[in-house]
Design a protein around this motif. Structure first.
Motif, PDB file in Angstrom:
ATOM      1  N   GLY A  30       0.794  -1.234   0.000  1.00 26.91           N
ATOM      2  CA  GLY A  30       0.000   0.000   0.000  1.00 26.91           C
ATOM      3  C   GLY A  30       0.816   1.268   0.000  1.00 26.91           C
ATOM      4  O   GLY A  30       0.262   2.361  -0.122  1.00 26.91           O
ATOM      5  N   LYS A  31       2.138   1.158   0.179  1.00 24.02           N
ATOM      6  CA  LYS A  31       3.050   2.307   0.141  1.00 24.02           C
ATOM      7  C   LYS A  31       2.743   3.337   1.233  1.00 24.02           C
ATOM      8  O   LYS A  31       2.954   4.534   1.061  1.00 24.02           O
ATOM      9  CB  LYS A  31       3.011   3.005  -1.227  1.00 24.02           C
ATOM     10  CG  LYS A  31       3.283   2.089  -2.405  1.00 24.02           C
ATOM     11  CD  LYS A  31       4.675   1.502  -2.376  1.00 24.02           C
ATOM     12  CE  LYS A  31       4.961   0.645  -3.602  1.00 24.02           C
ATOM     13  NZ  LYS A  31       6.283  -0.014  -3.541  1.00 24.02           N
ATOM     14  N   PHE A  32       2.245   2.860   2.401  1.00 26.24           N
ATOM     15  CA  PHE A  32       1.994   3.777   3.516  1.00 26.24           C
ATOM     16  C   PHE A  32       3.337   4.183   4.117  1.00 26.24           C
ATOM     17  O   PHE A  32       4.118   3.336   4.533  1.00 26.24           O
ATOM     18  CB  PHE A  32       1.134   3.097   4.583  1.00 26.24           C
ATOM     19  CG  PHE A  32       0.882   3.947   5.792  1.00 26.24           C
ATOM     20  CD1 PHE A  32      -0.039   4.970   5.755  1.00 26.24           C
ATOM     21  CD2 PHE A  32       1.577   3.715   6.979  1.00 26.24           C
ATOM     22  CE1 PHE A  32      -0.269   5.761   6.871  1.00 26.24           C
ATOM     23  CE2 PHE A  32       1.350   4.498   8.102  1.00 26.24           C
ATOM     24  CZ  PHE A  32       0.423   5.518   8.045  1.00 26.24           C
ATOM     25  N   PRO A  33       3.643   5.490   4.168  1.00 23.51           N
ATOM     26  CA  PRO A  33       4.988   5.927   4.555  1.00 23.51           C
ATOM     27  C   PRO A  33       5.161   6.251   6.039  1.00 23.51           C
ATOM     28  O   PRO A  33       6.265   6.551   6.478  1.00 23.51           O
ATOM     29  CB  PRO A  33       5.155   7.202   3.738  1.00 23.51           C
ATOM     30  CG  PRO A  33       3.768   7.783   3.720  1.00 23.51           C
ATOM     31  CD  PRO A  33       2.823   6.597   3.676  1.00 23.51           C
ATOM     32  N   VAL A  77      -5.649  -0.713  14.797  1.00 26.37           N
ATOM     33  CA  VAL A  77      -4.544  -0.109  14.058  1.00 26.37           C
ATOM     34  C   VAL A  77      -4.849   1.377  13.939  1.00 26.37           C
ATOM     35  O   VAL A  77      -5.912   1.760  13.435  1.00 26.37           O
ATOM     36  CB  VAL A  77      -4.391  -0.733  12.653  1.00 26.37           C
ATOM     37  CG1 VAL A  77      -3.328   0.014  11.859  1.00 26.37           C
ATOM     38  CG2 VAL A  77      -4.039  -2.209  12.756  1.00 26.37           C
ATOM     39  N   THR A  78      -3.938   2.205  14.438  1.00 28.39           N
ATOM     40  CA  THR A  78      -4.130   3.654  14.397  1.00 28.39           C
ATOM     41  C   THR A  78      -2.947   4.313  13.692  1.00 28.39           C
ATOM     42  O   THR A  78      -1.812   4.218  14.171  1.00 28.39           O
ATOM     43  CB  THR A  78      -4.244   4.236  15.821  1.00 28.39           C
ATOM     44  OG1 THR A  78      -5.290   3.568  16.524  1.00 28.39           O
ATOM     45  CG2 THR A  78      -4.530   5.724  15.780  1.00 28.39           C
ATOM     46  N   PRO A  79      -3.169   4.956  12.549  1.00 25.33           N
ATOM     47  CA  PRO A  79      -2.090   5.721  11.914  1.00 25.33           C
ATOM     48  C   PRO A  79      -1.762   6.950  12.775  1.00 25.33           C
ATOM     49  O   PRO A  79      -2.665   7.647  13.243  1.00 25.33           O
ATOM     50  CB  PRO A  79      -2.681   6.140  10.568  1.00 25.33           C
ATOM     51  CG  PRO A  79      -3.873   5.246  10.365  1.00 25.33           C
ATOM     52  CD  PRO A  79      -4.390   4.951  11.727  1.00 25.33           C
ATOM     53  N   LEU A  80      -0.474   7.191  12.999  1.00 19.20           N
ATOM     54  CA  LEU A  80      -0.041   8.332  13.799  1.00 19.20           C
ATOM     55  C   LEU A  80       0.874   9.225  12.969  1.00 19.20           C
ATOM     56  O   LEU A  80       1.387   8.824  11.932  1.00 19.20           O
ATOM     57  CB  LEU A  80       0.728   7.855  15.035  1.00 19.20           C
ATOM     58  CG  LEU A  80      -0.005   6.942  16.016  1.00 19.20           C
ATOM     59  CD1 LEU A  80       0.953   6.501  17.122  1.00 19.20           C
ATOM     60  CD2 LEU A  80      -1.224   7.635  16.611  1.00 19.20           C
TER      61      LEU A  80
END
Length: 256
Positions: A157-160, A232-235
């Motif tokens: 997914g290319k989440f950076p 799951v929490t993106p920070l």
């Protein structure tokens, strides 16, 4: 694939050992740099202008290089990125598996999450992983699930950025079908300050606290953990209150 592992429970922590074993079966190269002892709630502390001692630790795994450092979790990541791996930066940082949740506002105090927060500084994706209470079986399942999440979200997914993963202590299956993406909320505690007597009979206090999950909004990370879901929490490290920028500008410069 080269992965850097760290934690705040220390180099001998069971969660780190399990993560190391599982990650080593997937990655070409694994570097472990972790505190020599317990550093929970170290937050983003760094040991500025202090002598730190780095020790090479033997690993039975052929693709794992391991070190302990008598510093904080952030010290460990900076030492890895600026010294040990300066010419061989990792593709990913994983911090954990922490013994105890890092939910809601607790990420502000967490050494586990703070270590992962170093990732964006080095343009490297990072994952913080925590479980309600360390259990070898569930921790091993958690490590395998984390590798699935990393493959889907970060590499495919290319989440950076940074992902904060929390796994329930007992209930709920550890599988992708039981994962929810949930925002943070405020984590409240009861009995935060406890007064006691030390070994000399002198009065002292301890900061402790019992987690109170009863007031968490239903959509939040805390409520989902209570319901047996994996959260799951993106920070992000950037803390600017963007929505308040215009208000601040107007009030400071009297643009009424």
């Amino acid at each position: 694939m080269h992965i850097l592992l760290t934690n705040d429970d220390g180099i001998t922590a069971k969660g780190l050992s399990i993560l190391e074993e599982v990650v080593a079966t997937v990655a070409d190269k694994v570097t472990v740099v972790a505190p020599e002892g317990q550093r929970s709630a170290a937050s983003h502390a760094m040991s500025i202008n202090k002598d730190l001692y780095l020790k090479r630790i033997a690993s039975p795994l052929h693709n794992v290089t391991k070190y302990s450092l008598d510093g904080t979790p952030v010290d460990c990541v900076k030492t890895a990125m600026e010294f040990i791996l300066k010419k061989d930066r990792p593709d990913l940082i994983i911090s954990g598996i922490n013994n105890g949740y890092n939910l809601g506002s607790d990420v502000l105090y967490s050494g586990t999450v703070s270590a992962a927060m170093e990732g964006p500084y080095y343009l490297t994706p990072a994952v913080a992983v925590s479980i309600g209470k360390m259990n070898e079986g569930r921790a091993r399942q958690t490590a395998k699930l984390v590798m699935q999440l990393i493959e889907r979200v970060i590499f495919t997914g290319k989440f950076p950025g940074i992902l904060n993963v929390n796994v329930p202590e007992k209930k709920g299956d550890i599988c992708l079908e039981n994962v929810v993406v949930a925002p943070q909320t405020v984590q409240f505690y009861k009995n935060v300050i406890v007064e006691k007597k030390d070994e000399n009979g002198d009065s002292c206090i301890r900061i402790v606290g019992d987690i109170d999950m009863s007031t968490a909004p239903t959509f939040s990370d805390i409520a989902n953990i209570k319901a047996g879901k994996i959260t799951v929490t993106p920070l992000r490290w950037q803390q600017t209150a963007t929505a308040a920028m215009e208000t601040g500008d107007r009030l400071i410069f009297h643009k009424y």
